[in-house]
Structures are given as C-alpha cells and as structure tokens.
Write a protein that holds these residues in place. Structure first.
Motif, PDB file in Angstrom:
ATOM      1  N   ARG A 149      62.370  29.953  41.047  1.00 46.09           N
ATOM      2  CA  ARG A 149      62.070  28.758  40.251  1.00 46.09           C
ATOM      3  C   ARG A 149      62.819  28.748  38.914  1.00 46.09           C
TER       4      ARG A 149
ATOM      5  N   PRO B 101      61.585  19.538  46.705  1.00 44.24           N
ATOM      6  CA  PRO B 101      60.811  20.099  45.588  1.00 44.24           C
ATOM      7  C   PRO B 101      61.680  20.935  44.651  1.00 44.24           C
ATOM      8  N   LYS B 102      61.056  21.384  43.555  1.00 48.60           N
ATOM      9  CA  LYS B 102      61.780  22.098  42.486  1.00 48.60           C
ATOM     10  C   LYS B 102      62.434  23.397  42.945  1.00 48.60           C
ATOM     11  N   GLY B 103      61.765  24.083  43.865  1.00 47.22           N
ATOM     12  CA  GLY B 103      62.284  25.392  44.271  1.00 47.22           C
ATOM     13  C   GLY B 103      63.282  25.328  45.410  1.00 47.22           C
TER      14      GLY B 103
ATOM     15  N   LYS C  96      71.192  26.175  44.112  1.00 47.99           N
ATOM     16  CA  LYS C  96      69.967  25.538  43.603  1.00 47.99           C
ATOM     17  C   LYS C  96      70.194  24.049  43.398  1.00 47.99           C
TER      18      LYS C  96
ATOM     19  N   SER D  44      68.913  27.626  37.587  1.00 47.92           N
ATOM     20  CA  SER D  44      69.319  26.285  37.157  1.00 47.92           C
ATOM     21  C   SER D  44      70.051  25.589  38.290  1.00 47.92           C
TER      22      SER D  44
END
Ligand code: COA
Length: 379
Positions: free
Chosen positions: A352, A221-223, A378, A355
C-alpha cells in the motif's frame, strides 16, 4: 484497453491472506523434538544403533531466519508420541479442510478487490500439496464461494502461486477468462516429518489468494497493480521431494496401514540453497532484461519466503549490493516457509505504501526445481 497485439491489459486487483491463530516457537518445537530424540536414543542405545542428534533453536535462526510458525492445528505436533497435527477427517458432505482454508483467503482477496464471487469465472487452487486428487479442491472452493465458469488444481511446489499467476495473466490477457482467482491454501504441517531434524523447523501453514482481472473490468482499489509480464521456469531435481502418492499403498506388502516412513518431505537443504539461489538470480536478471528493466529499477521484491540468507544472497547477486527489508520484505521469521502462500503474504503486507508507477517483482521458487514470477507496476 488492448495493446497493439490485441492483448488486454491485466491487473492484480485483490490480495487476501488467512494466517491461522495457533503458533509454535522454535523453542517449543526444538523442546519436543529433543524429548523424542532422548527417548529414541535410549532405545537405540540398547540395540547398539547409531544415535540421533538434537535440534537447536540458535542453529535454526542462524541457518534459516525462522523464529516461529503458525499452524492450522497445533494439537498433536508437540506431543513426542505423535509429532503430527491432529486434523479430524470430515464427512464428504462437509467442506473439506483445505477448501475451507482456501475460501477464507479467497473471500478476503475478493473483498480487497471490491468484487463479488459471481464476478469470477475461473478458480485455480495452486498449492504444494492437494488434499486429494479429485474432485479438485478448486471446484469445491468454486462451489463454496459461488464463482462461475470453471476451476482446477495445479501444483508446482512453492512456485505454485507464481506459476498460477503466470497462467491467469495470460488467460486474461488473451481474453480466455475475465477474472481468475488464484488460491493457495498451504497445510504443509500435514506432510512435514516433525521427526526429521533437517526439515522439522522449516514450514508453517497459511492460505493466500489473489484476483487477476482485465483492466477494462472497472475501477481498481488502492492496492492494485498492473501485471506487465510473467514467466515460469523448471528444471528437474530430487533435492526437495515427497514420495507420498496414490501408489504408496500398492508398493507395500502389508496394506493394512499406509506407511508414511520415507514418504514425507525430504530435502538436501544446502544443495537447494546453492542451486536455487543461482537459478533465481539468473531468472530474475533475464526476466527483467526481457522487459528492458534491471533489478535496480525494482522498488520492491516480494520473494519466496524459505530462507532469509538465501533471499539476501539472491538480492545481492542481482542488485550488486545488499537489500534491506523495505526493499525485500521478510515474513518467514514469524511464519516459517508457507510454500506457495509466502510471497503473496509478503505482497499483501507490503504494497500500500508504493507510489503509482513503482515497479515490483513477485518471484517464488522451490521444489521441482521451479520458479514463477510476475512484474508488477503500481496503479
Ligand atoms: N539443529 C542443529 N543442527 C542442525 C539442524 C538442526 N535442526 N539441522 C541440520 N543441522 C546441522 C547439520 O547436521 C550440519 O552439521 P555438520 O556440519 O556437523 O554436518 C550443519 O547443521 C549444517 O547443515 P546444512 O544442511 O548444511 O545447513 P544449512 O546451512 O544449509 O541450513 C537449511 C539448512 C535447510 C536451513 C538451508 O539449507 C535451507 O534453507 N535451504 C533451502 C531450503 C529451501 O529453500 N527450500 C525450498 C523449499 S520451497
């Protein structure tokens, strides 16, 4: 997805936090403490004993940065006759209080990672206090969630989650487990002496969980973050200590009631402050140097949430200048010191916006002394 040494790449794929609704402000806490001091001093006066000193909201904010804390159960804490939360015991066939609190944040971490409980093959319940020695709280959480494989409890004070992430990272990296859920339910108000001026304001309750899994296990996922390295450090100190344990009753003449006097959390706060600040600064610098990185290259620091001044000092020593809350977020002002949950909460609320490729350092420290850390990148 293995590196040259045959190790798997590892991802912190989900984070979940459960904050209880009830809260207590400094003013409320100090108000009840000072009513108790007045009553106690009236008795002490008659007996010619030394008088107790009052607590003070301004001191608390200045010395620690804490303004408020959330608590699992508010009932009983502010009652000067009790000053202990009233948490009803549950029969053995009901989910225990601590497991329930852990399950709440664990479910959120699984949802955040987009995983089912059955995808997990190890649960570690990593907390500063465990509700009982056995059966392990982690196994009860495993049962309630429906995860596979195994589960165990571990304890390393406020560094419990940091050390558990270190274990999870290395187990997944080496292929011993596919997905490890680290769960830190902290009901620290149950062990806190609300009649101790030195410590009554410090802690709050919260539950926090993270999911650690191999990169090869599918989309993230994004996080999510890759875990590039982890480590832990300990050095014995009595400066934060609780003596409560299974031998307490055996040490008493009258065993009809368990005596909690002297068996709750005590700390020599100013020694902890100085010694842990220096240890954490050294640890951070050395740990990052071993990864050919410097503190200056960290976009974000998710530090243990015990004391605002302490974190500011660790960052100043490590970076050579002050860091703002964007660089090192603070949640302790509204939540107090939530022990092992604190740095995970800071991570959950502040991840979140990073970058892809940004580095961040997760670092918890506390009783033991102990430190546990992970270098995150990240995705
Ligand atoms: N209200 C008013 N005064 C208080 C007080 C209170 N609740 N608690 C202590 N004081 C007083 C002390 O009695 C002392 O008075 P004195 O100078 O007349 O002797 C003075 O404030 C300073 O006490 P000290 O203990 O040196 O304060 P401090 O600046 O170190 O702050 C802590 C206390 C606990 C906030 C701080 O030491 C701390 O956070 N330490 C690290 C804790 C930590 O990280 N723990 C990790 C757990 S995981």
């Amino acid at each position: 997805m293995r590196n040259r040494a045959g190790m798997k790449r590892v991802v912190l794929s989900g984070v979940g936090v459960e904050i209880p609704e009830a809260s207590i402000s400094n003013e409320e806490l100090v108000g009840s403490f000072n009513v108790w001091v007045d009553r106690e001093n009236a008795k002490r006066c008659l007996n010619g004993e030394a008088l107790l000193q009052k607590s003070d909201s301004d001191f608390i904010v200045y010395a620690s940065g804490v303004r408020n804390r959330h608590v699992l159960v508010r009932d009983g804490i502010l009652d000067p006759e009790r000053m202990t939360p009233r948490i009803a015991p549950r029969p053995n066939d009901q989910l225990s209080v601590m497991a329930e609190f852990g399950v709440a944040s664990a479910r959120k971490a699984l949802a955040d990672a987009g995983r089912e409980a059955a995808d997990v093959d190890l649960v570690i319940c990593a907390s500063s206090h465990q509700q009982r020695p056995y059966p392990a709280i982690a196994i009860e959480i495993q049962n309630a969630l429906g995860t596979r494989g195994a589960a165990f409890d571990m304890n390393l004070g406020c560094s419990s989650a940091g050390a558990a992430i270190h274990i999870a990272y290395n187990l997944v990296r080496a292929g011993g487990h596919r997905r490890v859920l680290v769960v830190s339910p902290e009901i620290i108000t149950g062990q806190l002496n609300f009649r101790d001026r030195q410590t009554h304001f410090i802690f709050g309750d919260a539950s926090a969980s993270v999911l650690v899994e191999a990169m090869e296990e599918g989309p993230k996922p994004k996080g999510a973050f890759e875990i590039l390295a982890s480590d832990t450090w300990t050095q014995f100190s009595n400066n934060i200590r609780t003596n409560f344990g299974f031998l307490v009753r055996a040490g008493q003449e009258d065993v009809s009631v368990v005596d909690m006097e002297g068996n709750m959390i005590t700390q020599v706060g100013n020694k902890v402050f100085k010694e842990v600040t220096v240890a954490a600064h050294r640890f951070i610098t050395d740990f990052l140097a071993r990864q050919d990185l410097t503190p200056a290259q960290m976009r974000r620091f998710w530090l243990h949430q015990a004391n605002a001044r302490m974190n500011a000092m660790i960052l100043k020593l490590s970076l050579g200048h002050e860091a703002d809350h964007d660089r090192a977020p603070m949640v302790l002002d509204r939540l107090g010191n939530t022990a092992a949950a604190g740095a995970i909460i800071a991570l959950e609320e502040n991840r979140r916006d990073l970058s892809a490729g940004d580095y961040g350092l997760f670092c918890a420290f506390g009783a033991g002394y102990s430190i546990g850390a992970a270098l995150l990148k990240k995705l």
